[in-house]
Scaffold this motif. Structure first.
Motif, PDB file in Angstrom:
ATOM      1  N   CYS A  25       0.817  -1.219   0.000  1.00  0.00           N
ATOM      2  CA  CYS A  25       0.000   0.000   0.000  1.00  0.00           C
ATOM      3  C   CYS A  25       0.851   1.268   0.000  1.00  0.00           C
ATOM      4  CB  CYS A  25      -0.936   0.019   1.214  1.00  0.00           C
ATOM      5  SG  CYS A  25      -2.099  -1.344   1.243  1.00  0.00           S
ATOM      6  N   TYR A  26       1.690   1.409   1.013  1.00  0.00           N
ATOM      7  CA  TYR A  26       2.447   2.635   1.242  1.00  0.00           C
ATOM      8  C   TYR A  26       3.402   2.948   0.091  1.00  0.00           C
ATOM      9  CZ  TYR A  26       5.292   5.954   3.980  1.00  0.00           C
ATOM     10  OH  TYR A  26       5.963   7.059   4.441  1.00  0.00           O
ATOM     11  N   ILE A  27       4.294   2.031  -0.228  1.00  0.00           N
ATOM     12  CA  ILE A  27       5.268   2.279  -1.292  1.00  0.00           C
ATOM     13  C   ILE A  27       4.599   2.482  -2.645  1.00  0.00           C
ATOM     14  CG2 ILE A  27       7.166   1.227  -2.619  1.00  0.00           C
ATOM     15  CD1 ILE A  27       8.288   0.239   0.080  1.00  0.00           C
ATOM     16  N   PRO A  28       3.665   1.618  -3.069  1.00  0.00           N
ATOM     17  CA  PRO A  28       3.027   1.867  -4.368  1.00  0.00           C
ATOM     18  C   PRO A  28       2.298   3.208  -4.449  1.00  0.00           C
ATOM     19  CG  PRO A  28       2.626  -0.385  -3.679  1.00  0.00           C
ATOM     20  CD  PRO A  28       3.263   0.321  -2.510  1.00  0.00           C
ATOM     21  N   LYS A  32       3.323   6.554  -7.110  1.00  0.00           N
ATOM     22  CA  LYS A  32       2.412   7.204  -8.055  1.00  0.00           C
ATOM     23  C   LYS A  32       2.714   8.686  -8.199  1.00  0.00           C
ATOM     24  CE  LYS A  32      -1.563   4.234  -7.121  1.00  0.00           C
ATOM     25  NZ  LYS A  32      -2.917   4.223  -6.536  1.00  0.00           N
ATOM     26  N   ASN A  33       3.169   9.323  -7.109  1.00  0.00           N
ATOM     27  CA  ASN A  33       3.449  10.753  -7.105  1.00  0.00           C
ATOM     28  C   ASN A  33       4.694  11.087  -7.903  1.00  0.00           C
ATOM     29  OD1 ASN A  33       4.827  13.220  -5.874  1.00  0.00           O
ATOM     30  ND2 ASN A  33       2.764  13.375  -4.988  1.00  0.00           N
ATOM     31  N   GLY A  34       5.715  10.237  -7.844  1.00  0.00           N
ATOM     32  CA  GLY A  34       6.923  10.410  -8.633  1.00  0.00           C
ATOM     33  C   GLY A  34       7.999  11.308  -8.041  1.00  0.00           C
ATOM     34  N   ILE A  35       7.763  11.905  -6.886  1.00  0.00           N
ATOM     35  CA  ILE A  35       8.764  12.787  -6.270  1.00  0.00           C
ATOM     36  C   ILE A  35       9.816  11.968  -5.528  1.00  0.00           C
ATOM     37  CG2 ILE A  35       9.137  14.546  -4.488  1.00  0.00           C
ATOM     38  CD1 ILE A  35       6.480  15.808  -5.345  1.00  0.00           C
ATOM     39  N   LEU A  36       9.381  10.993  -4.752  1.00  0.00           N
ATOM     40  CA  LEU A  36      10.297  10.108  -4.037  1.00  0.00           C
ATOM     41  C   LEU A  36      10.561   8.885  -4.911  1.00  0.00           C
ATOM     42  CD1 LEU A  36       8.802  10.213  -0.426  1.00  0.00           C
ATOM     43  CD2 LEU A  36      10.460  11.752  -1.473  1.00  0.00           C
ATOM     44  N   LYS A  37      11.837   8.494  -5.004  1.00  0.00           N
ATOM     45  CA  LYS A  37      12.207   7.418  -5.932  1.00  0.00           C
ATOM     46  C   LYS A  37      13.096   6.384  -5.254  1.00  0.00           C
ATOM     47  CE  LYS A  37      11.923  10.683  -9.601  1.00  0.00           C
ATOM     48  NZ  LYS A  37      12.225  11.108 -10.879  1.00  0.00           N
ATOM     49  N   SER A  64      13.024  21.082  -1.206  1.00  0.00           N
ATOM     50  CA  SER A  64      11.769  21.731  -1.607  1.00  0.00           C
ATOM     51  C   SER A  64      10.802  20.719  -2.220  1.00  0.00           C
ATOM     52  CB  SER A  64      12.026  22.892  -2.568  1.00  0.00           C
ATOM     53  OG  SER A  64      12.659  22.449  -3.737  1.00  0.00           O
ATOM     54  N   LEU A  65      11.321  19.772  -3.005  1.00  0.00           N
ATOM     55  CA  LEU A  65      10.450  18.710  -3.531  1.00  0.00           C
ATOM     56  C   LEU A  65       9.931  17.819  -2.409  1.00  0.00           C
ATOM     57  CD1 LEU A  65      12.187  17.568  -6.838  1.00  0.00           C
ATOM     58  CD2 LEU A  65       9.913  18.594  -6.585  1.00  0.00           C
ATOM     59  N   LEU A  66      10.783  17.521  -1.427  1.00  0.00           N
ATOM     60  CA  LEU A  66      10.345  16.719  -0.292  1.00  0.00           C
ATOM     61  C   LEU A  66       9.251  17.436   0.485  1.00  0.00           C
ATOM     62  CD1 LEU A  66      10.598  14.239   1.518  1.00  0.00           C
ATOM     63  CD2 LEU A  66      12.436  15.446   2.742  1.00  0.00           C
ATOM     64  N   TRP A  69       6.066  17.104  -1.451  1.00  0.00           N
ATOM     65  CA  TRP A  69       5.515  15.761  -1.280  1.00  0.00           C
ATOM     66  C   TRP A  69       4.848  15.620   0.083  1.00  0.00           C
ATOM     67  CZ3 TRP A  69       6.711  12.215   2.505  1.00  0.00           C
ATOM     68  CH2 TRP A  69       6.033  10.994   2.397  1.00  0.00           C
ATOM     69  N   HIS A  70       5.519  16.112   1.122  1.00  0.00           N
ATOM     70  CA  HIS A  70       4.982  16.002   2.473  1.00  0.00           C
ATOM     71  C   HIS A  70       3.619  16.686   2.585  1.00  0.00           C
ATOM     72  CE1 HIS A  70       5.011  15.467   6.769  1.00  0.00           C
ATOM     73  NE2 HIS A  70       4.786  16.752   6.929  1.00  0.00           N
ATOM     74  N   MET A  71       3.497  17.870   2.001  1.00  0.00           N
ATOM     75  CA  MET A  71       2.236  18.620   2.063  1.00  0.00           C
ATOM     76  C   MET A  71       1.144  17.958   1.215  1.00  0.00           C
ATOM     77  SD  MET A  71       3.039  20.863   4.210  1.00  0.00           S
ATOM     78  CE  MET A  71       1.590  21.884   4.222  1.00  0.00           C
ATOM     79  N   GLU A  72       1.491  17.431   0.054  1.00  0.00           N
ATOM     80  CA  GLU A  72       0.517  16.848  -0.870  1.00  0.00           C
ATOM     81  C   GLU A  72       0.123  15.420  -0.503  1.00  0.00           C
ATOM     82  OE1 GLU A  72       2.250  17.110  -4.767  1.00  0.00           O
ATOM     83  OE2 GLU A  72       2.063  19.294  -4.831  1.00  0.00           O
ATOM     84  N   GLN A  73       1.078  14.637   0.021  1.00  0.00           N
ATOM     85  CA  GLN A  73       0.816  13.213   0.193  1.00  0.00           C
ATOM     86  C   GLN A  73       1.285  12.665   1.538  1.00  0.00           C
ATOM     87  OE1 GLN A  73       2.998  10.544  -2.439  1.00  0.00           O
ATOM     88  NE2 GLN A  73       1.127   9.384  -2.826  1.00  0.00           N
TER      89      GLN A  73
END
Length: 100
Positions: A25-28, A32-37, A64-66, A69-73
Motif C-alpha cells: 500500500c504505502y510504497i506503491p 504514483k506521485n513520482g517525487i520520491l524514488k 523543496s520537492l520533499l 511531497w509532504h504537504m501533498e501526500q
C-alpha cells in the motif's frame, strides 16, 4: 541527491501486517506521485527484545520537492498509518545528503 529516511519501531504483534502494508500500500501509493524514488526497506539490527525497527528510504532531488511531497501526500499517508496501527508503530524521519 538527498535520502529521506524514516525509522519505524514496530510492535511484534503487528510486524508482518506492517511489512505487508508498507510493501503493498504505502510504497506503491508514494511511487504514483513520482517525487520520491528508489524505495528501500531495511531492518535495523539491534539487541532490543521488544519489537523490530525498520527504515524506509527514498531518494529525492531537493528539500523543496520533499516539502511539496509532504504537504501533498506525506501527511495523509502518515495519518492513514496511525489509523491502522495506532501506537504500535512509531516513526521518525531523517533527511540525509549523499556526499559520495
Amino acid at each position: 541527491m538527498l535520502i529521506y529516511n524514516t525509522t519505524y519501531q514496530v510492535d511484534d504483534d503487528i510486524n508482518e501486517n506492517f511489512l505487508i502494508w508498507i510493501r503493498e500500500c504505502y510504497i506503491p501509493e508514494i511511487e504514483k506521485n513520482g517525487i520520491l524514488k528508489f524505495p528501500r526497506i531495511c531492518r535495523v539490527l539491534s539487541h532490543r527484545e521488544d519489537g523490530t525497527s525498520y527504515t524506509v528510504q527514498w531518494e529525492v532531488e531537493s528539500s523543496s520537492l520533499l516539502h511539496r511531497w509532504h504537504m501533498e501526500q506525506g501527511m495523509k499517508l502518515n495519518d492513514e498509518m496511525m489509523k491502522i496501527f495506532k501506537d504500535k508503530v512509531v516513526g521518525f524521519p531523517t533527511l540525509m545528503e549523499v556526499i559520495v
